[in-house]
Motif scaffolding. Structure first.
Motif, PDB file in Angstrom:
ATOM      1  N   MET B 191       0.835  -1.199   0.000  1.00  0.00           N
ATOM      2  CA  MET B 191       0.000   0.000   0.000  1.00  0.00           C
ATOM      3  C   MET B 191       0.868   1.246   0.000  1.00  0.00           C
ATOM      4  N   VAL B 192       0.469   2.227  -0.788  1.00  0.00           N
ATOM      5  CA  VAL B 192       1.159   3.513  -0.827  1.00  0.00           C
ATOM      6  C   VAL B 192       0.477   4.470   0.144  1.00  0.00           C
ATOM      7  N   SER B 193       1.282   5.195   0.919  1.00  0.00           N
ATOM      8  CA  SER B 193       0.705   6.196   1.812  1.00  0.00           C
ATOM      9  C   SER B 193       1.718   7.309   2.037  1.00  0.00           C
ATOM     10  N   HIS B 194       1.230   8.498   2.331  1.00  0.00           N
ATOM     11  CA  HIS B 194       2.147   9.556   2.754  1.00  0.00           C
ATOM     12  C   HIS B 194       1.889   9.880   4.229  1.00  0.00           C
ATOM     13  N   ASP B 195       1.044   9.057   4.865  1.00  0.00           N
ATOM     14  CA  ASP B 195       0.568   9.342   6.215  1.00  0.00           C
ATOM     15  C   ASP B 195       1.219   8.363   7.199  1.00  0.00           C
ATOM     16  N   VAL B 196       2.134   8.890   8.044  1.00  0.00           N
ATOM     17  CA  VAL B 196       2.861   8.035   8.976  1.00  0.00           C
ATOM     18  C   VAL B 196       1.891   7.312   9.914  1.00  0.00           C
TER      19      VAL B 196
END
Ligand code: ADP
Ligand code: MG
Lengths: 240, 310
Positions: B191-196
């Motif tokens: 999964m791609v995320s920019h949210d830690v």
């Protein structure tokens, strides 16, 4: 909605039936004219030929316009798109009479040059509608379709064309109405159609004939617009 | 297992991937974490060949993805995107059945699978089966998007910021369901995320990317405790290092028997995190919290000082 299709069609049919008996009316309207009613050919026959010109130019125009529109919007077809755009711009800049004048030496007098000019003209709205409609399909929908494992053909037929169909049908409707109007110009090249009384009237100084041809051609355009409105509701060629 | 080997990819002058090496173990819930433009989406889309690499290769269970026709490959990989991309002219059922239909399943089997998935994602089949995408809320649409990706029971699920456009409450609900789904099925999820916070809530492995390269890969705890790069430290810290660490530790692992527990302690579920325990203590102005199992029976006590061991 239904009435929008039926009323213009009924008007056209009524005009076609009543016009042959309307000699006295035109005699009264145009007292200076010796022969107030056009009788060289039956109006019904002219209308049928006219409709034939429209139909047999619209079918290839639809095939070419939709086909070219699809080709121009494939990924990696930037050149096709540029060529299609140039074609659209160029073809629209040349008036139909000029196309006919150029076509006559090549294909002779009669229906052939008229069909050629009509195909040129009717292709443009279809092509423009097709590229425009395909461009409106959301990129994430295309991404999802490809990501689901659809082949390019499946993406086109199962996703892109169904989503783009309404504007493409609207483009066909515009093209059809345009073709009905433009087909009258075919009489210049000797094609038998509703333009024939118009040209004959202009040549012989008989405005009654001009009015008769123009009336029928105009009503046919409305009838076609109404009929195709059943297929492509929402967008009217007469009120874009 | 997904393995990236020296993958490079440029778009014109933009270098999206600059030699990516990464292994996602079988059954992992791996999150590609990083800022915008780090190359995360590009990496993800290489797996199902929506993008082809300029150099290097991507292997699935040891086999180069380029060895298989792209449509066949994609039909056995689930794919969920931020924009969801439901087919707007198809009903919910037809959307979910898209891949099974491509695989040639018969209608009965597809219909049964659609019912099963709607139920799994907590959408009442009778109510939602025949709805059109335009008649769904954002959260419902994304549930359908996840159901569609799961329809043909793929071993691998690729998700590109799937919950990015959802409100916080809906996002947390879907994250919880995704966590259950992963635990229940053992699928490999990338999964791609920019949210830690999202990465910490979901991932078993986190791969931090920047400028087309992998900065560090490891368990969430490893990345919090021993960042290998200042950029990883800054990202993982974010001014909340202690709380993030607590969120990774089950409160039960810090608990003691509840023998001498005083009356009136705040109660938290046995599966709560140490962060939940701290929150309960602060809210109740108590210096301990009581764990209780699903039936309300006490299962231990966590004191404020115990949290220091997290
Ligand atoms: N299709 C594309 N065309 C041109 N540039 C692209 C394309 N896809 C990605 N890029 C560029 O590649 C880099 C990485 O993009 P991406 O993988 O989408 O990053 P992320 O998902 O981490 O935000 C960015 O600089 C982006 O502008
Ligand atoms: Mg991205």
């Amino acid at each position: 909605m239904r009435a929008g299709a039926v009323v213009p069609l009924a008007l056209f049919a009524a005009a076609l039936l009543l016009l042959p008996a309307a000699g006295p009316v035109f005699g009264a309207l145009f007292p200076e004219v010796a022969e107030p009613l056009y009788r060289r050919e039956a109006f019904a026959a002219l209308a049928l030929n006219h409709a034939g010109l429209v139909l047999f130019s619209l079918l290839p125009a639809a095939a070419i316009g939709i086909g070219l529109g699809i080709a121009a919007t494939r990924p990696g077809a930037a050149e096709t798109r540029a060529v299609a755009d140039a074609l659209v711009g160029f073809a629209q800049a040349v008036p139909p009479v000029a196309v006919i004048a150029i076509a006559v030496p090549a294909v002779g007098f009669g229906a052939a040059p008229a069909l050629l000019a009509l195909v040129c003209y009717a292709t443009l709205p279809v092509l423009r509608a097709t590229t425009g409609a395909l461009a409106t399909v959301a990129p994430e929908v295309l991404d999802a379709a490809r990501g689901a494992g659809m082949t390019p053909r499946q993406v086109l037929f199962q996703v892109e064309l169904p989503l783009a169909a309404p504007p493409i049908l609207a483009g066909l409707r515009v093209a059809a109405v345009l073709a009905v109007a433009t087909a009258a110009v075919g009489a210049v090249a000797g094609a038998s159609c509703l333009g024939t009384p118009i040209i004959a009237g202009l040549v012989n100084g008989n405005p009654a004939w001009v009015v008769q041809g123009a009336l029928l051609a105009g009503l046919m355009a409305f009838a076609v617009d109404g009929l195709l409105g059943l297929l492509a509701p929402g967008v009217s060629a007469s009120s874009p | 297992m997904i393995r990236f080997e020296g993958v490079e990819k440029s778009f014109g002058a933009a270098r999206a991937l600059d030699g990516l090496d990464l292994v996602v173990p079988e059954g992992a819930f791996a999150v590609l974490l990083g800022g915008s433009g780090a190359g995360k989406s590009t990496a993800l889309r290489l797996v199902n060949r929506l993008i082809e690499p300029d150099a290097g290769r991507v292997l699935l269970r040891g086999r180069d993805v380029a060895a298989e026709a792209a449509p066949a490959l994609r039909r056995r990989i689930g794919y969920v995107i931020q924009g969801i991309g439901l087919f707007p002219h198809w009903s919910v059922a037809r959307n979910i059945g898209a891949v099974p239909r491509l695989l040639g399943w018969d209608d009965r089997r597809i219909a049964a699978r659609v019912e099963e998935l709607l139920a799994l994602l907590r959408l009442d089949p009778a109510e939602y089966r025949d709805r059109m995408p335009a008649e769904l809320s954002g959260g419902q649409a994304q549930r359908v998007g996840v159901a569609r990706a799961l329809a043909a029971d793929p071993d691998i699920l690729l998700m590109d910021e799937p919950f990015g456009a959802l409100d916080a409450v809906t996002r947390q609900a879907l994250q919880a369901e995704l966590r259950h789904l992963h635990a229940a099925t053992g699928k490999t999820i990338l999964m791609v995320s920019h949210d830690v916070e999202e990465a910490l809530a979901l991932a078993t492995r986190i791969a931090v990317m920047a400028e087309g390269r992998l900065l560090q890969e490891g368990s969430p705890r490893e990345l919090l405790d021993s960042p290998a790069d200042p950029r990883v430290r800054d990202l993982m810290d974010g001014g909340a290092l202690g709380m993030r660490r607590l969120s990774l530790v089950p409160a039960a692992s810090l608990a003691r028997p509840d023998g001498a527990a005083p009356e009136g302690l705040p109660r938290i579920p046995a599966g709560a995190t140490a962060r939940d325990a701290l929150e309960a203590m602060l809210a109740a102005r108590a210096d301990a919290a009581l764990l209780e199992d699903a039936t309300g029976v006490p299962a231990g006590v966590v004191a404020l000082a115990d949290l220091l061991r997290a």
